[in-house]
Design a protein around this motif. Structure first.
Motif, PDB file in Angstrom:
ATOM      1  N   PHE A   5     -85.118 -58.217  67.429  1.00  0.00           N
ATOM      2  CA  PHE A   5     -86.004 -57.272  66.745  1.00  0.00           C
ATOM      3  C   PHE A   5     -87.127 -56.889  67.698  1.00  0.00           C
ATOM      4  O   PHE A   5     -87.853 -57.756  68.184  1.00  0.00           O
ATOM      5  CB  PHE A   5     -86.597 -57.883  65.476  1.00  0.00           C
ATOM      6  CG  PHE A   5     -85.635 -57.970  64.331  1.00  0.00           C
ATOM      7  CD1 PHE A   5     -85.651 -57.028  63.312  1.00  0.00           C
ATOM      8  CD2 PHE A   5     -84.688 -58.994  64.287  1.00  0.00           C
ATOM      9  CE1 PHE A   5     -84.751 -57.113  62.253  1.00  0.00           C
ATOM     10  CE2 PHE A   5     -83.791 -59.084  63.234  1.00  0.00           C
ATOM     11  CZ  PHE A   5     -83.816 -58.145  62.218  1.00  0.00           C
ATOM     12  N   MET A  11     -91.304 -54.015  57.502  1.00  0.00           N
ATOM     13  CA  MET A  11     -89.872 -53.837  57.266  1.00  0.00           C
ATOM     14  C   MET A  11     -89.049 -54.793  58.115  1.00  0.00           C
ATOM     15  O   MET A  11     -88.052 -55.359  57.643  1.00  0.00           O
ATOM     16  CB  MET A  11     -89.453 -52.387  57.532  1.00  0.00           C
ATOM     17  CG  MET A  11     -88.006 -52.097  57.160  1.00  0.00           C
ATOM     18  SD  MET A  11     -87.603 -52.508  55.439  1.00  0.00           S
ATOM     19  CE  MET A  11     -88.527 -51.233  54.585  1.00  0.00           C
ATOM     20  N   ALA A  12     -89.436 -54.984  59.373  1.00  0.00           N
ATOM     21  CA  ALA A  12     -88.720 -55.940  60.217  1.00  0.00           C
ATOM     22  C   ALA A  12     -88.778 -57.334  59.605  1.00  0.00           C
ATOM     23  O   ALA A  12     -87.766 -58.045  59.534  1.00  0.00           O
ATOM     24  CB  ALA A  12     -89.315 -55.949  61.624  1.00  0.00           C
ATOM     25  N   ILE A  15     -86.449 -57.572  56.569  1.00  0.00           N
ATOM     26  CA  ILE A  15     -85.043 -57.713  56.962  1.00  0.00           C
ATOM     27  C   ILE A  15     -84.767 -59.140  57.418  1.00  0.00           C
ATOM     28  O   ILE A  15     -83.771 -59.758  57.019  1.00  0.00           O
ATOM     29  CB  ILE A  15     -84.684 -56.710  58.078  1.00  0.00           C
ATOM     30  CG1 ILE A  15     -84.765 -55.277  57.556  1.00  0.00           C
ATOM     31  CG2 ILE A  15     -83.281 -56.993  58.619  1.00  0.00           C
ATOM     32  CD1 ILE A  15     -84.652 -54.223  58.645  1.00  0.00           C
ATOM     33  N   SER A  34     -93.134 -58.116  69.648  1.00  0.00           N
ATOM     34  CA  SER A  34     -93.873 -56.905  69.311  1.00  0.00           C
ATOM     35  C   SER A  34     -95.094 -56.830  70.207  1.00  0.00           C
ATOM     36  O   SER A  34     -95.370 -57.751  70.984  1.00  0.00           O
ATOM     37  CB  SER A  34     -94.281 -56.879  67.837  1.00  0.00           C
ATOM     38  OG  SER A  34     -95.449 -57.641  67.613  1.00  0.00           O
ATOM     39  N   VAL A  66     -82.443 -54.427  66.910  1.00  0.00           N
ATOM     40  CA  VAL A  66     -83.050 -53.622  65.856  1.00  0.00           C
ATOM     41  C   VAL A  66     -84.365 -53.042  66.376  1.00  0.00           C
ATOM     42  O   VAL A  66     -85.300 -53.786  66.676  1.00  0.00           O
ATOM     43  CB  VAL A  66     -83.307 -54.459  64.588  1.00  0.00           C
ATOM     44  CG1 VAL A  66     -83.935 -53.586  63.500  1.00  0.00           C
ATOM     45  CG2 VAL A  66     -82.005 -55.091  64.093  1.00  0.00           C
ATOM     46  N   ALA A  68     -87.592 -51.503  65.575  1.00  0.00           N
ATOM     47  CA  ALA A  68     -88.395 -51.468  64.354  1.00  0.00           C
ATOM     48  C   ALA A  68     -89.851 -51.165  64.670  1.00  0.00           C
ATOM     49  O   ALA A  68     -90.761 -51.741  64.074  1.00  0.00           O
ATOM     50  CB  ALA A  68     -88.277 -52.800  63.620  1.00  0.00           C
ATOM     51  N   SER A  92     -81.374 -48.613  64.835  1.00  0.00           N
ATOM     52  CA  SER A  92     -82.710 -48.031  64.709  1.00  0.00           C
ATOM     53  C   SER A  92     -83.100 -47.878  63.246  1.00  0.00           C
ATOM     54  O   SER A  92     -82.360 -47.297  62.451  1.00  0.00           O
ATOM     55  CB  SER A  92     -82.766 -46.659  65.384  1.00  0.00           C
ATOM     56  OG  SER A  92     -84.007 -46.027  65.124  1.00  0.00           O
ATOM     57  N   ILE A  93     -84.273 -48.419  62.902  1.00  0.00           N
ATOM     58  CA  ILE A  93     -84.827 -48.177  61.560  1.00  0.00           C
ATOM     59  C   ILE A  93     -86.087 -47.313  61.669  1.00  0.00           C
ATOM     60  O   ILE A  93     -86.926 -47.303  60.767  1.00  0.00           O
ATOM     61  CB  ILE A  93     -85.119 -49.493  60.808  1.00  0.00           C
ATOM     62  CG1 ILE A  93     -86.196 -50.321  61.504  1.00  0.00           C
ATOM     63  CG2 ILE A  93     -83.847 -50.306  60.635  1.00  0.00           C
ATOM     64  CD1 ILE A  93     -86.714 -51.488  60.654  1.00  0.00           C
ATOM     65  N   VAL A  94     -86.203 -46.608  62.785  1.00  0.00           N
ATOM     66  CA  VAL A  94     -87.357 -45.737  63.019  1.00  0.00           C
ATOM     67  C   VAL A  94     -87.209 -44.473  62.179  1.00  0.00           C
ATOM     68  O   VAL A  94     -86.252 -43.709  62.348  1.00  0.00           O
ATOM     69  CB  VAL A  94     -87.477 -45.365  64.510  1.00  0.00           C
ATOM     70  CG1 VAL A  94     -88.677 -44.441  64.732  1.00  0.00           C
ATOM     71  CG2 VAL A  94     -87.607 -46.620  65.363  1.00  0.00           C
ATOM     72  N   THR A 128     -79.747 -49.600  51.643  1.00  0.00           N
ATOM     73  CA  THR A 128     -79.869 -49.107  53.017  1.00  0.00           C
ATOM     74  C   THR A 128     -78.924 -47.951  53.258  1.00  0.00           C
ATOM     75  O   THR A 128     -77.715 -48.050  52.985  1.00  0.00           O
ATOM     76  CB  THR A 128     -79.547 -50.234  54.025  1.00  0.00           C
ATOM     77  OG1 THR A 128     -80.412 -51.349  53.803  1.00  0.00           O
ATOM     78  CG2 THR A 128     -79.725 -49.747  55.462  1.00  0.00           C
TER      79      THR A 128
END
Length: 264
Positions: A5, A11-12, A15, A34, A66, A68, A92-94, A128
């Motif tokens: 991740f 959100m990350a 999940i 991050s 992922v 994120a 990608s969850i962007v 999702t």
């Protein structure tokens, strides 16, 4: 399967919590990094994850990565890790970043799954939307989609439907929670404690949703089944419509879609 991740926002974390709750991936197989060490390092330690020191370390040690991060950071992050994305699957969850744009930033050989989960994935009750590029093979698709099937329902959608999906499924938990709170406040008005009223309202919403999804009936079938001729439910429904309930919900979705922006 190793899952990385990049980004440790809400959100990350949702999940990751869902995957751990579902026992789909062990904490030691999840790599996390991050930009803010004081955010991701304590979370990684608490959950038994591997706290990576760089984004590249995440990618190098993961089979599925992922993405994120926030939309304004996505392009820079992908340029940073592009040289180590070989043989990796990018998830990608962007929000707002299309597969075409992701391909432009990573090259056109990277297998990509675009996913749009909602916050309910944290309790394995998520919804999702997914869309894959042509480079994602059958085995990779099964593994990547399986991550989200483990934490809820999955709906394959064309990208031009992601905006409406985001408005309904992404923002929807906030709107449903708002409805629950409104109903519970009505209970408080008539003497219930806020806790009791909230428990009642939440249980009613949960059970009613389950009834719709499992009975095969339409929502209006349920409305009709509960509404006795001349009864109190009909009076309540008419009062809701007089106050513009259905119109307000549709306007809410309209406004949410209006805020959805594509990322260049």
């Amino acid at each position: 399967m190793k899952v990385g991740f990049i980004g440790a926002g809400e959100m990350a974390k949702a999940i990751i919590n869902g995957l751990l709750k579902a026992n789909h991936v062990s904490g030691s197989d999840i790599y996390l990094h991050s930009a803010h060490a004081n955010n991701y390092e304590p979370f990684a330690q608490a959950k038994g994850l591997v706290a990576a020191s760089t984004n590249k370390e995440v990618v190098q040690n993961s089979d599925y990565v992922v993405l994120a991060v926030t939309p304004d950071r996505a392009a820079d992050v992908l340029r940073e890790v592009n040289d180590v994305l070989t043989d990796k699957v990018l998830i990608s969850i962007v929000g707002g970043m299309s597969i075409q744009r992701l391909e432009e930033l990573t090259g056109y050989n990277t297998p990509i799954l675009r996913a749009l989960p909602n916050v309910n994935v944290e309790i394995t009750a998520g919804m999702t939307a997914i869309h894959a590029n042509e480079q994602l093979n059958e085995a990779q698709t099964k593994q990547a989609v399986g991550l989200f099937e483990a934490i809820g329902s999955v709906s394959e959608q064309p990208e031009d439907k992601f905006s409406i999906f985001s408005a309904m499924a992404g923002s929807g938990p906030a709107y449903v929670a708002y409805f629950i709170d409104a109903m519970s406040r009505a209970g408080v008005k008539y003497g219930l404690s806020k806790q009791t009223a909230t428990e009642i309202a939440a249980s009613v919403v949960q059970g009613s949703a389950q009834l719709v999804t499992e009975s095969g009936e339409t929502p209006m079938d349920v409305v009709d089944a509960v509404s006795s001729p001349g009864g109190s439910t009909v009076r309540g429904l008419l009062a809701m419509e007089e106050a513009g309930f259905m119109t307000s919900i549709i306007k809410c979705i309209d406004a949410t879609i209006g805020q959805d922006k594509k990322v260049d």
